[in-house]
Design an enzyme around this catalytic site. Structure first.
Site, short mmCIF file in Angstrom:
data_model
loop_
_atom_site.label_atom_id
_atom_site.label_comp_id
_atom_site.label_asym_id
_atom_site.label_seq_id
_atom_site.Cartn_x
_atom_site.Cartn_y
_atom_site.Cartn_z
CD GLU A 146 54.06 -29.19 -18.00
OE1 GLU A 146 53.98 -28.11 -17.38
OE2 GLU A 146 53.61 -29.35 -19.14
CB CYS A 180 51.32 -27.16 -13.90
SG CYS A 180 51.44 -26.36 -15.51
#
Length: 193
Positions: A146, A180
């Site tokens: 990710e 994020c």
């Protein structure tokens, strides 16, 4: 305020992987799907510093549910949180050899961990460049990554402006703007702007 949702997310991961996740794997193993499942061996979970508990917990729990051993290598800024997670797993009854904490620098020692012959799979949450570096070091590494991204919030002319601005500020500056999913761009319809 920000720790509670993170711990809650880790609890959700634990409940999923120990319940429906295991059930799904069992169904695949014993059903008529023709799909074979098996652990891959040792999974290196390389966790981020900005979500130091939930994201590594998700990687560790998924790897365990799939029948793997785990080496957790946290970001240097989140060593204490990762040590707490591993200690909690050991106190819950997991074999200490099944989940291990490795505290090392990101340089040559970290590279040795990622490229070690016994590590088949990596789970990374971090920069896109780091994922490319891992694959460059070990091209046959099965890497679940990710990576970096930019997130936008779109505010339309029909939006409740007070709520939209509150959401924008919370997203951009919650977790000091380092999560994020932090909003880094606001797209505002011209009539509202």
């Amino acid at each position: 305020r920000e720790a509670d949702p993170e711990v809650s997310e880790a609890i959700d991961f634990a409940k999923y992987y120990s319940g429906p996740g295991i059930d799904l794997l069992d169904e695949l193993r014993h059903g008529a799907t023709g799909i074979e499942t098996a652990g891959r061996g040792v999974v290196a979970v390389v966790g981020p510093w900005n979500f130091p508990y939930a994201i590594p917990a998700g990687g560790v729990f998924a790897a365990l549910a799939a029948g793997n051993a785990v080496v957790l290598k946290p970001a240097p800024e989140s060593i204490r949180v990762a040590a707490t997670l591993v200690d909690q797993l050991h106190r819950a009854g997991l074999d200490p050899d099944l989940v291990q904490l490795v505290v090392c620098e990101d340089g040559p020692v970290g590279r040795h961990l990622v490229t070690h012959d016994d590590v088949d799979t990596g789970v990374l949450t971090g920069a896109y460049e780091t994922a490319r570096m891992f694959v460059g070091w070990k091209p046959d590494l099965r890497l679940f990554a990710e990576t970096s991204g930019k997130n936008a919030i779109v505010i339309t002319a029909v939006a409740d402006l007070d709520l939209a601005l509150d959401d924008l500020v919370r997203s951009a500056f919650g977790h000091a703007g380092q999560k994020c999913s932090a909003a880094s761009l606001a797209i505002v319809e011209a009539p509202l702007y």
